[in-house]
Design a protein around this motif. Structure first.
Motif, mmCIF file in Angstrom:
data_model
loop_
_atom_site.group_PDB
_atom_site.id
_atom_site.type_symbol
_atom_site.label_atom_id
_atom_site.label_comp_id
_atom_site.label_asym_id
_atom_site.label_seq_id
_atom_site.Cartn_x
_atom_site.Cartn_y
_atom_site.Cartn_z
ATOM 1 N N HIS A 1 118.985 -31.985 19.835
ATOM 2 C CA HIS A 1 118.799 -33.379 19.439
ATOM 3 C C HIS A 1 119.972 -33.683 18.498
ATOM 4 O O HIS A 1 119.806 -33.767 17.280
ATOM 5 C CB HIS A 1 117.454 -33.515 18.726
ATOM 6 C CG HIS A 1 116.970 -34.918 18.515
ATOM 7 N ND1 HIS A 1 117.755 -36.042 18.707
ATOM 8 C CD2 HIS A 1 115.757 -35.377 18.086
ATOM 9 C CE1 HIS A 1 117.044 -37.129 18.422
ATOM 10 N NE2 HIS A 1 115.833 -36.754 18.049
ATOM 11 N N GLN B 1 104.797 -28.933 17.610
ATOM 12 C CA GLN B 1 104.977 -29.718 18.843
ATOM 13 C C GLN B 1 104.029 -29.242 19.938
ATOM 14 O O GLN B 1 104.414 -28.557 20.883
ATOM 15 C CB GLN B 1 106.444 -29.651 19.248
ATOM 16 C CG GLN B 1 107.276 -30.506 18.308
ATOM 17 C CD GLN B 1 108.676 -29.993 18.109
ATOM 18 O OE1 GLN B 1 109.556 -30.238 18.933
ATOM 19 N NE2 GLN B 1 108.864 -29.271 17.012
ATOM 20 N N PRO C 1 112.113 -34.798 10.290
ATOM 21 C CA PRO C 1 112.708 -35.712 11.287
ATOM 22 C C PRO C 1 111.758 -36.821 11.714
ATOM 23 O O PRO C 1 112.193 -37.858 12.223
ATOM 24 C CB PRO C 1 113.004 -34.780 12.474
ATOM 25 C CG PRO C 1 112.053 -33.626 12.325
ATOM 26 C CD PRO C 1 111.844 -33.462 10.838
ATOM 27 N N GLY C 2 110.440 -36.598 11.494
ATOM 28 C CA GLY C 2 109.440 -37.526 11.997
ATOM 29 C C GLY C 2 109.232 -37.296 13.479
ATOM 30 O O GLY C 2 110.135 -36.791 14.153
ATOM 31 N N PRO C 3 108.080 -37.638 14.007
ATOM 32 C CA PRO C 3 106.909 -38.148 13.283
ATOM 33 C C PRO C 3 106.217 -37.030 12.502
ATOM 34 O O PRO C 3 106.182 -35.901 12.951
ATOM 35 C CB PRO C 3 106.007 -38.652 14.424
ATOM 36 C CG PRO C 3 106.405 -37.843 15.630
ATOM 37 C CD PRO C 3 107.850 -37.530 15.472
ATOM 38 N N ARG D 1 107.384 -30.694 12.727
ATOM 39 C CA ARG D 1 106.049 -30.932 13.284
ATOM 40 C C ARG D 1 105.684 -29.798 14.246
ATOM 41 O O ARG D 1 106.557 -29.259 14.918
ATOM 42 C CB ARG D 1 106.091 -32.266 14.039
ATOM 43 C CG ARG D 1 104.818 -32.732 14.677
ATOM 44 C CD ARG D 1 105.039 -34.098 15.331
ATOM 45 N NE ARG D 1 105.976 -34.043 16.438
ATOM 46 C CZ ARG D 1 105.655 -33.812 17.708
ATOM 47 N NH1 ARG D 1 104.392 -33.619 18.050
ATOM 48 N NH2 ARG D 1 106.574 -33.794 18.658
ATOM 49 N N ARG E 1 116.650 -39.349 26.780
ATOM 50 C CA ARG E 1 115.687 -38.365 26.242
ATOM 51 C C ARG E 1 114.850 -37.870 27.412
ATOM 52 O O ARG E 1 114.357 -38.683 28.212
ATOM 53 C CB ARG E 1 114.791 -38.992 25.179
ATOM 54 C CG ARG E 1 113.650 -38.061 24.783
ATOM 55 C CD ARG E 1 112.889 -38.537 23.582
ATOM 56 N NE ARG E 1 113.655 -38.318 22.359
ATOM 57 C CZ ARG E 1 113.133 -38.422 21.130
ATOM 58 N NH1 ARG E 1 111.862 -38.734 20.970
ATOM 59 N NH2 ARG E 1 113.884 -38.209 20.067
ATOM 60 N N ARG F 1 113.957 -28.865 19.105
ATOM 61 C CA ARG F 1 115.368 -29.161 19.385
ATOM 62 C C ARG F 1 116.074 -29.610 18.106
ATOM 63 O O ARG F 1 117.277 -29.453 17.952
ATOM 64 C CB ARG F 1 115.450 -30.240 20.462
ATOM 65 C CG ARG F 1 114.596 -31.461 20.186
ATOM 66 C CD ARG F 1 114.314 -32.227 21.453
ATOM 67 N NE ARG F 1 113.514 -33.422 21.256
ATOM 68 C CZ ARG F 1 112.858 -34.017 22.234
ATOM 69 N NH1 ARG F 1 112.890 -33.528 23.454
ATOM 70 N NH2 ARG F 1 112.166 -35.121 22.004
ATOM 71 N N VAL F 2 115.293 -30.188 17.176
ATOM 72 C CA VAL F 2 115.855 -30.596 15.879
ATOM 73 C C VAL F 2 116.356 -29.350 15.149
ATOM 74 O O VAL F 2 117.461 -29.340 14.585
ATOM 75 C CB VAL F 2 114.788 -31.319 15.035
ATOM 76 C CG1 VAL F 2 115.304 -31.607 13.634
ATOM 77 C CG2 VAL F 2 114.342 -32.605 15.718
HETATM 78 N N1 ASP Z 1 111.175 -36.599 16.907
HETATM 79 C C1 ASP Z 1 111.737 -35.267 16.984
HETATM 80 C C2 ASP Z 1 112.027 -34.897 18.431
HETATM 81 O O1 ASP Z 1 111.851 -35.731 19.294
HETATM 82 C C3 ASP Z 1 110.861 -34.268 16.302
HETATM 83 C C4 ASP Z 1 109.425 -34.259 16.755
HETATM 84 O O2 ASP Z 1 109.061 -34.938 17.734
HETATM 85 O O3 ASP Z 1 108.646 -33.555 16.105
HETATM 86 O O4 ASP Z 1 112.464 -33.820 18.674
#
Ligand code: ASP
Ligand code: CP
Length: 321
Positions: free
Chosen positions: A148, A237, A275-277, A235, A120, A181-182
């Motif tokens: 992702h 970001q 997807p969280g968080p 979320r 990551r 990226r999700v």
């Molecule tokens: N956990 C997911 C990501 O790393 C989504 C997010 O952080 O909001 O892309």
């Protein structure tokens, strides 16, 4: 890095083979085996009977340059349930702090005979760069705003378990699409599998060019959620924002937060995903996140199964080369 006896140019495969770097352009015939194998691993996880010899003798290294709860933990569990040796590299206490580069760090891990490297990184394309330099199979665990892939696979598995198919479903992906990226990996996977994808959010958080990926764009939740089978919340970001792109969290929730009233616009029983968080009270209300329609915990459960399938299939691809 390619000075080891294991290295040979012919052993380099694209993301469709030995590495999993992204889902863009991946054909359904490559996606479905991941979902099918993950489905069977999900059942084995529930009965606590997993094939602990499947990855015996293999080494998996988790190399996370960005924060993670779900992805890092589930890759670790997945690898352990298949009998691999797992190392979690804590970047914060590594020699990266002494100025070692990403490539030199990867070369060091490679020299330790790593079979699978889970990466990551905040830079889009970092896992692809590593894949060209190391003999290990590289798995993208989230790179910048790019992809992702294992998140989209676990989302797809969760949806498929409820509807039996992805084909023909309407999925609304809502919120900060620009930095997600999700969202990108889900768009690639869902459109490839025949789902209709809408992106919903404020114009400042929806890239204009996203329409080229075959999605419909909606700027209000009221339009975007209507008759959706799946509502996937994202979320905000902030760590990727330069500031000024969104109003206050309170104002954001007022226009783009998912509450029960807005959810009622979707099809009855529509799935709620995240997807969280989560940031409760910003993009999603607690009553929705904890409702019967929410499959957020199931997504986490499927995350372990999907990562088992990915580790398993990629390690077999390595065998074939
Ligand atoms: N956990 C997911 C990501 O790393 C989504 C997010 O952080 O909001 O892309
Ligand atoms: N969904 C997801 O990637 O969660 P983490 O950032 O906690 O890994």
């Amino acid at each position: 890095m390619n000075d080891s006896p294991r290295a040979a140019p012919s052993r380099f495969f694209t993301q469709h083979g030995r590495h999993l770097l992204g889902l863009q352009g991946m054909h359904p015939t490559r996606i479905t085996p991941f979902l099918d194998l993950a489905e069977s691993y999900a059942l084995m996880n529930r009965s606590r009977q997993t094939p602990r010899d499947r990855l015996r003798g293999r080494t998996v290294i988790n190399l996370f340059f960005e924060d993670s709860t779900r992805t890092r933990t589930s890759f670790e569990l997945a690898a352990k349930r298949l009998g691999a040796d797992v190392v979690n590299m804590t970047v914060a206490t590594s020699s990266v702090n002494k100025g070692e580069t990403l490539l030199d760090t990867a070369a060091t891990l490679n020299a330790m005979r790593t079979d699978l490297l889970v990466v990551r990184h905040s830079q889009s394309g970092a896992p692809a760069l590593l894949a060209r330099k190391v003999e290990a199979s590289v798995i993208n665990a989230g790179d910048g705003t790019h992809e992702h892939p294992t998140q989209a696979l676990l989302d797809a598995l969760t949806i498929r378990r409820h509807f039996g198919t992805l084909h023909g479903l309407t999925v609304a992906i809502c919120g900060d699409v620009s930095h997600s990226r999700v969202a990108r990996s889900n768009i690639h996977l869902l459109t490839a599998m025949g789902a209709k994808v809408r992106v919903v959010g404020p114009p400042t958080l929806i890239p204009g060019a996203i329409g080229a990926l075959g999605v419909d764009i909606h700027y209000t939740m009221e339009d975007g959620l209507r008759d959706a089978d799946v509502v996937m919340m994202l979320r905000m970001q902030r760590e990727r924002m330069n500031g000024g792109q969104v109003p206050s969290p309170r104002e954001y929730f007022r226009f783009y937060g998912l509450d029960l009233k807005r959810l009622a616009l979707a099809r009855p029983g529509a799935l709620v995903m995240h997807p969280g968080p989560m940031n409760r009270g910003v993009e999603i209300e607690s009553r929705v996140a904890d409702s019967d329609q929410s499959v957020i915990r199931e997504q986490v459960e499927m995350g372990v199964a999907v990562r088992m399938a990915v580790l398993d299939l990629l390690s077999r691809a390595g065998d074939l080369t």
